[in-house]
Design a protein around this motif. Structure first.
Motif, PDB file in Angstrom:
ATOM      1  N   LEU A  11      -3.344   1.818   7.269  1.00 55.50           N
ATOM      2  CA  LEU A  11      -2.469   2.478   6.313  1.00 55.50           C
ATOM      3  C   LEU A  11      -3.097   3.799   5.888  1.00 55.50           C
ATOM      4  O   LEU A  11      -4.298   3.905   5.668  1.00 55.50           O
ATOM      5  CB  LEU A  11      -2.315   1.560   5.096  1.00 55.50           C
ATOM      6  CG  LEU A  11      -0.981   1.549   4.375  1.00 55.50           C
ATOM      7  CD1 LEU A  11       0.176   1.281   5.309  1.00 55.50           C
ATOM      8  CD2 LEU A  11      -1.010   0.483   3.282  1.00 55.50           C
ATOM      9  N   GLU A  12      -2.264   4.805   5.785  1.00 50.58           N
ATOM     10  CA  GLU A  12      -2.710   6.138   5.370  1.00 50.58           C
ATOM     11  C   GLU A  12      -3.277   6.094   3.946  1.00 50.58           C
ATOM     12  O   GLU A  12      -2.696   5.476   3.062  1.00 50.58           O
ATOM     13  CB  GLU A  12      -1.503   7.082   5.423  1.00 50.58           C
ATOM     14  CG  GLU A  12      -1.813   8.524   5.152  1.00 50.58           C
ATOM     15  CD  GLU A  12      -2.747   9.121   6.185  1.00 50.58           C
ATOM     16  OE1 GLU A  12      -3.692   9.798   5.760  1.00 50.58           O
ATOM     17  OE2 GLU A  12      -2.541   8.907   7.397  1.00 50.58           O
ATOM     18  N   THR A  13      -4.423   6.720   3.734  1.00 44.96           N
ATOM     19  CA  THR A  13      -5.012   6.691   2.391  1.00 44.96           C
ATOM     20  C   THR A  13      -5.511   8.061   1.960  1.00 44.96           C
ATOM     21  O   THR A  13      -6.236   8.194   0.990  1.00 44.96           O
ATOM     22  CB  THR A  13      -6.238   5.736   2.344  1.00 44.96           C
ATOM     23  OG1 THR A  13      -7.120   6.098   3.401  1.00 44.96           O
ATOM     24  CG2 THR A  13      -5.841   4.306   2.479  1.00 44.96           C
ATOM     25  N   SER A  14      -5.142   9.100   2.691  1.00 43.37           N
ATOM     26  CA  SER A  14      -5.827  10.377   2.535  1.00 43.37           C
ATOM     27  C   SER A  14      -5.711  11.020   1.153  1.00 43.37           C
ATOM     28  O   SER A  14      -6.688  11.483   0.601  1.00 43.37           O
ATOM     29  CB  SER A  14      -5.321  11.349   3.598  1.00 43.37           C
ATOM     30  OG  SER A  14      -3.926  11.487   3.466  1.00 43.37           O
ATOM     31  N   LYS A  15      -4.520  11.047   0.599  1.00 44.89           N
ATOM     32  CA  LYS A  15      -4.437  11.812  -0.660  1.00 44.89           C
ATOM     33  C   LYS A  15      -4.012  10.941  -1.845  1.00 44.89           C
ATOM     34  O   LYS A  15      -3.647   9.778  -1.682  1.00 44.89           O
ATOM     35  CB  LYS A  15      -3.501  12.990  -0.466  1.00 44.89           C
ATOM     36  CG  LYS A  15      -2.044  12.622  -0.259  1.00 44.89           C
ATOM     37  CD  LYS A  15      -1.209  13.895  -0.210  1.00 44.89           C
ATOM     38  CE  LYS A  15       0.204  13.607  -0.621  1.00 44.89           C
ATOM     39  NZ  LYS A  15       1.178  13.744   0.434  1.00 44.89           N
ATOM     40  N   LYS A  16      -4.073  11.530  -2.994  1.00 51.21           N
ATOM     41  CA  LYS A  16      -3.761  10.773  -4.177  1.00 51.21           C
ATOM     42  C   LYS A  16      -2.727  11.492  -5.009  1.00 51.21           C
ATOM     43  O   LYS A  16      -2.925  12.645  -5.308  1.00 51.21           O
ATOM     44  CB  LYS A  16      -5.052  10.587  -4.991  1.00 51.21           C
ATOM     45  CG  LYS A  16      -4.902   9.559  -6.091  1.00 51.21           C
ATOM     46  CD  LYS A  16      -6.233   9.320  -6.768  1.00 51.21           C
ATOM     47  CE  LYS A  16      -6.002   8.433  -7.973  1.00 51.21           C
ATOM     48  NZ  LYS A  16      -7.208   8.154  -8.712  1.00 51.21           N
ATOM     49  N   PRO A  17      -1.607  10.894  -5.349  1.00 46.76           N
ATOM     50  CA  PRO A  17      -1.228   9.557  -4.904  1.00 46.76           C
ATOM     51  C   PRO A  17      -0.661   9.589  -3.478  1.00 46.76           C
ATOM     52  O   PRO A  17       0.029  10.531  -3.112  1.00 46.76           O
ATOM     53  CB  PRO A  17      -0.124   9.175  -5.894  1.00 46.76           C
ATOM     54  CG  PRO A  17       0.455  10.471  -6.349  1.00 46.76           C
ATOM     55  CD  PRO A  17      -0.636  11.486  -6.294  1.00 46.76           C
ATOM     56  N   THR A  18      -0.978   8.564  -2.725  1.00 44.07           N
ATOM     57  CA  THR A  18      -0.400   8.409  -1.395  1.00 44.07           C
ATOM     58  C   THR A  18       1.026   7.881  -1.548  1.00 44.07           C
ATOM     59  O   THR A  18       1.261   6.959  -2.322  1.00 44.07           O
ATOM     60  CB  THR A  18      -1.240   7.413  -0.563  1.00 44.07           C
ATOM     61  OG1 THR A  18      -2.576   7.887  -0.508  1.00 44.07           O
ATOM     62  CG2 THR A  18      -0.686   7.262   0.830  1.00 44.07           C
ATOM     63  N   ILE A  19       1.955   8.502  -0.842  1.00 43.06           N
ATOM     64  CA  ILE A  19       3.351   8.086  -0.983  1.00 43.06           C
ATOM     65  C   ILE A  19       3.776   7.243   0.218  1.00 43.06           C
ATOM     66  O   ILE A  19       3.698   7.678   1.362  1.00 43.06           O
ATOM     67  CB  ILE A  19       4.287   9.303  -1.104  1.00 43.06           C
ATOM     68  CG1 ILE A  19       3.848  10.183  -2.287  1.00 43.06           C
ATOM     69  CG2 ILE A  19       5.739   8.856  -1.274  1.00 43.06           C
ATOM     70  CD1 ILE A  19       4.616  11.487  -2.412  1.00 43.06           C
ATOM     71  N   LEU A  20       4.188   6.014  -0.063  1.00 40.77           N
ATOM     72  CA  LEU A  20       4.703   5.134   0.990  1.00 40.77           C
ATOM     73  C   LEU A  20       6.200   4.948   0.752  1.00 40.77           C
ATOM     74  O   LEU A  20       6.616   4.696  -0.365  1.00 40.77           O
ATOM     75  CB  LEU A  20       4.048   3.759   0.941  1.00 40.77           C
ATOM     76  CG  LEU A  20       2.527   3.646   0.885  1.00 40.77           C
ATOM     77  CD1 LEU A  20       2.126   2.181   0.888  1.00 40.77           C
ATOM     78  CD2 LEU A  20       1.909   4.335   2.072  1.00 40.77           C
ATOM     79  N   MET A  21       6.981   5.063   1.786  1.00 40.14           N
ATOM     80  CA  MET A  21       8.417   4.830   1.641  1.00 40.14           C
ATOM     81  C   MET A  21       8.849   3.741   2.612  1.00 40.14           C
ATOM     82  O   MET A  21       8.528   3.792   3.792  1.00 40.14           O
ATOM     83  CB  MET A  21       9.191   6.123   1.916  1.00 40.14           C
ATOM     84  CG  MET A  21      10.695   5.931   1.924  1.00 40.14           C
ATOM     85  SD  MET A  21      11.616   7.463   1.680  1.00 40.14           S
ATOM     86  CE  MET A  21      11.690   8.102   3.330  1.00 40.14           C
TER      87      MET A  21
END
Lengths: 435, 377
Positions: free
Chosen positions: A93-103
């Motif tokens: 799962l992508e975790t690179s930035k904050k907040p990470t946006i999952l749709m």
């Protein structure tokens, strides 16, 4: 989940066992079985064709040396081909930035809302993250309520602003997340048909406005041949980064798993395998391929056990077993651990040995375990350590306390004694395992 | 060409009944034809036929015809996506191969499998087609397309007299129980059914028997409000309990139709299936002979698992029919042919969209008409 497929291929293997080398004739039956099995598993028709051709080509093209059994070689070819079909590596799962946006996107009824909850819990528990859920299903009646209820259950905040236009809600949710230091935003969108242009445009606008790090297609594992139209429809409109297969705890053969990655190059990231909120497992193609091939899913079990059983405790128990001081209290603890593993049928289903013994379709009534638990819980701590003091009146009390009969109490005590004797014998090496 | 021409006659201007009855090749088809002629009154399809009929038919009022037309249009629209692909594939097949060949068979098999018709059903079907081709020495693929439609009909109808009628209680409320796996559209279908019966002047009550899924009770409540029907539900308690109380109330206040929602359950979950058994007992206790209908809701996109769903639910409850949902998508719902063949369950309703009115009584002729319209005309 792939029980049938595994059995079928396994059966086809049997037919070529005992033959010296692989020829077109002696694998034609096996190939037919594989083809049929894959089609019955809802694997996409063209994928089946390609798969069987590849396997055949590789099997026939190889110089079969006399030392290797052709069936083992054949299994290896099928296994490798399956793995390559499922995607060589596990996806993260992508975790690179904050907040990470999952749709999360998908058809109606594929399980997006439940999966959103599972993902949030997974991030919170396994990765100590601080996610929020954003309710964007503004069409289905009570969908927002559903997400709110789930959020409460898993203790993850749910951001919602009723049924207003979703881009507004998401913009506000993003602000909220920044203020509250949330590291993940999980957007639950409404179910829609991939051919519904208006609703697909809505998703596209979210993608354009907020550039989600992950756009995940949630897809029902029971889907038939139309799966490919759905996957392509979503994938053509959006930049899908992954896929989650749901309802794999049903008895679906789930061949859609084989089609997804191969036809679209969209990796499967997780599978949903229980109705409980912790029923989300990382997708591992190697494990899946071996499972398909009836090699069992030992790794899954090992992983599950690891999370539940304390190593020190386990050592202590082993010591007690050897010394014969394993008590009903220890037994009770073990029962509780077993319950945490999930339904026993599922565990047994993962074991290749059990499957060969025909135990894969066994039904275990969780009530029976609950009865055993109730009986032990109705004993005093002293009684649990020293069951030999249990006489008629104590047994009657225990029976009354647990709501079971005295006969059941007796049966449990007898079984426990037999088990203890057996444990001691096994650990002393005096007895061979009965299997 | 038996059934096919009969079907064709329903869709085109001229009726060719006489011609078809001469060419009956088998008993099986004879039955079918008879049935079709019996059903004739309700199966006018195209405008022309309707106009035609107006002259010599007395039973149908203008209004009924308009309604009938609406239904057909809805089928047409809802099935457009499914049909387009399926039929164009089949027509392409005819163009690509003017002569019946091994390649033709292979591609035909692919088309049928891609429609989720069911692997066993397709393989059996292919054997039938092959042997018929051989026996009748068929070389023309256009003609063979007709045979295919013909044989598909036979699979579904299978010589039985098909009834899409809903079994109504002789007195007191008629109880309809909805069951199915998760996410197939049970609650939405109840909303649509409630609307349908309410509009026909029935006093309808819906009972929220899905006390498991978060928000399910609320969802049904909203549907009840939209359809102006009575609602009974309580969150967080045993479904059998809710159903018990709801049915008592329905009996006392003189409801005509009671629609009961249940939680989605995967058919291999023993405990959930046991719960369903218990629900059935409770219903039967309060209203003898109930549920009058137990409908299994199946998502049109369901693959081979649909057969297992039908089998397992039928073992536990007395399933009386199927509701095929989400037929407005690209899925073809071919699994219902396999379910009919292997489990013997007919489709009673078909969901063609998300609107309140997007539910229709299933009619195999309309369904196949929808799938084959372009091919036939």
């Amino acid at each position: 989940m792939f029980d049938y497929l595994g059995d079928k291929i396994s059966n086809a293997m049997k037919n070529i066992r005992g033959m010296g080398k692989i020829t077109e004739e002696n694998i034609s039956d096996a190939m037919k079985e594989i083809r049929m099995a894959l089609l019955e598993a809802d694997v996409n028709y063209t994928v089946v064709k390609e798969f069987t051709n590849n396997v055949k080509e590789k099997a026939l093209g190889l110089d079969v040396s006399k030392e290797i059994n052709p069936d083992e070689l054949f299994i290896k070819i099928v296994r490798d081909e399956l793995i390559s079909l499922l995607g060589e590596t596990s996806a993260t799962l992508e975790t690179s930035k904050k907040p990470t946006i999952l749709m999360l996107v998908g058809l109606q009824g594929s399980g997006k809302t439940t999966t959103a909850g599972k993902l949030a819990l997974y991030l919170r528990k396994k990765h100590a993250k601080n996610p929020i859920l954003v309710a964007c299903d503004i069409y289905r009646p009570a969908a927002i309520d559903q997400l709110k209820t789930i959020g409460k259950e898993i203790q993850v905040p749910v951001f919602e602003e009723g049924t207003q236009e979703v881009n507004k809600t998401i913009a506000n949710a993003l602000e909220y997340a920044r203020e509250n230091n949330n590291d993940y935003i999980i957007i639950d969108t409404a179910g829609r048909l991939q051919i519904d242009e208006k609703l697909m445009d809505e998703l596209k606008s979210i993608e354009d406005n907020f550039k989600p790090d992950e756009v995940i297609l949630v897809i029902d594992a029971m889907m038939g041949q139309d799966a490919i139209n759905v996957i392509n429809g979503f994938n053509n409109k959006l930049n899908l980064t992954g896929c989650i297969l749901t309802k794999l705890d049903g008895n679906t053969k789930g061949g859609v798993a084989l089609s997804v990655r191969h036809l679209t190059n969209v990796p499967i990231k997780f599978v949903g395998d229980s109705e409980k909120m912790d029923g989300l497992t990382s997708f591992d193609p190697k494990r899946m391929a071996e499972r398909i091939l009836d090699m069992g899913d030992i790794i899954s079990i090992a992983e599950k056990v690891e999370g539940i059983v304390d190593e020190e405790e386990a050592k202590e128990e082993a010591r007690k077993m050897r010394k014969g001081t394993y008590s009903l209290e220890d037994f009770l603890n073990n029962l509780k651990q077993i319950k945490k593993l999930g339904p026993l049928e599922k565990i047994i289903g993962m074991l290749p040995q059990a499957r060969k013994m025909g135990l894969n379709n066994i039904n275990i009534d969780p009530k029976q375990l609950a009865h055993v638990e109730a009986i032990i819980l109705s004993m005093t701590p002293y009684e649990r350590e020293h069951p030999e003091i249990l006489k008629a009146s104590r047994k009657q009390r225990i029976a009354n306390g647990s709501g079971r009969s005295v006969q059941e109490v007796n049966a449990l005590l007898k079984q426990f004694e037999q088990m203890k004797v057996m444990m001691k014998q096994i650990s002393n090496g005096n007895m061979k395992m009965p299997f | 060409m038996g059934l096919f021409s009969n079907l064709k006659s329903l869709f085109s201007k001229k009726k060719e009944i006489e011609e078809t009855s001469i060419e009956l090749p088998s008993n099986n088809e004879e039955k079918l034809i008879k049935e079709n002629t019996d059903k004739e009154e309700v199966s006018q399809i195209s405008e022309e036929v309707i106009e035609d009929k107006l002259d010599n038919e007395k039973e149908l009022s203008n209004k009924e015809i308009v309604e009938e037309k609406k239904v057909i249009e809805k089928y047409d629209k809802g099935l457009e996506k499914s049909r387009k692909e399926f039929v164009s594939n089949l027509s392409m097949l005819g163009i690509k191969y003017s002569k019946v060949s091994e390649e033709y068979f292979e591609e035909l098999e692919q088309i049928l499998i891609m429609a989720d018709i069911g692997v066993n059903t397709v393989f059996k079907f292919m054997d039938d087609i092959r042997s018929r081709v051989k026996k009748e020495n068929i070389v023309d693929t256009a003609y063979l397309n007709e045979v295919i439609v013909d044989e598909l009909f036979i699979i579904y109808v299978n010589g039985e007299s098909l009834s899409d009628k809903i079994n109504m209680a002789e007195s007191g409320p008629t109880v309809i129980l909805m069951v199915g796996v998760n996410g197939v559209g049970k609650t939405t279908t109840i909303g649509k059914l409630a609307n349908k019966y309410a509009l026909s002047g029935k006093k309808v009550m819906v009972i929220a028997g899905d006390t498991f899924r978060a928000g399910a009770v609320e969802q049904l409540k909203i549907w009840a409000e939209r359809t102006n029907t009575e609602f009974y539900g309580k969150e967080g308690i045993d479904p059998a309990g809710v159903i018990y109380d709801g049915l008592e109330q329905a009996k006392n206040n003189g409801s005509d139709i009671v629609l009961i929602d249940t939680a989605g359950r995967l058919q291999n979950k023993v405990n959930l299936m046991k719960e369903l058994e218990k629900i059935n007992k409770v219903i039967n206790k309060i209203i003898p002979k109930a549920p009058h209908e137990t409908l299994l809701v199946i998502d049109a996109s369901t693959g081979q698992n649909g057969i297992l769903q039908a089998k397992s639910f039928k073992e536990i409850t007395n399933i009386t029919g199927i509701v095929l949902t989400k037929m407005d998508g690209t899925a073809k719902g071919g699994i219902v042919l396999a379910i009919k063949e292997e489990v013997g369950l007919p489709v009673k309703f078909i969901g063609l969209g998300e609107g309140l009115n997007d539910l229709e009584t299933f009619d195999i002729e309309n369904y196949i008409y929808g799938l084959f319209k372009d091919l036939i005309n």
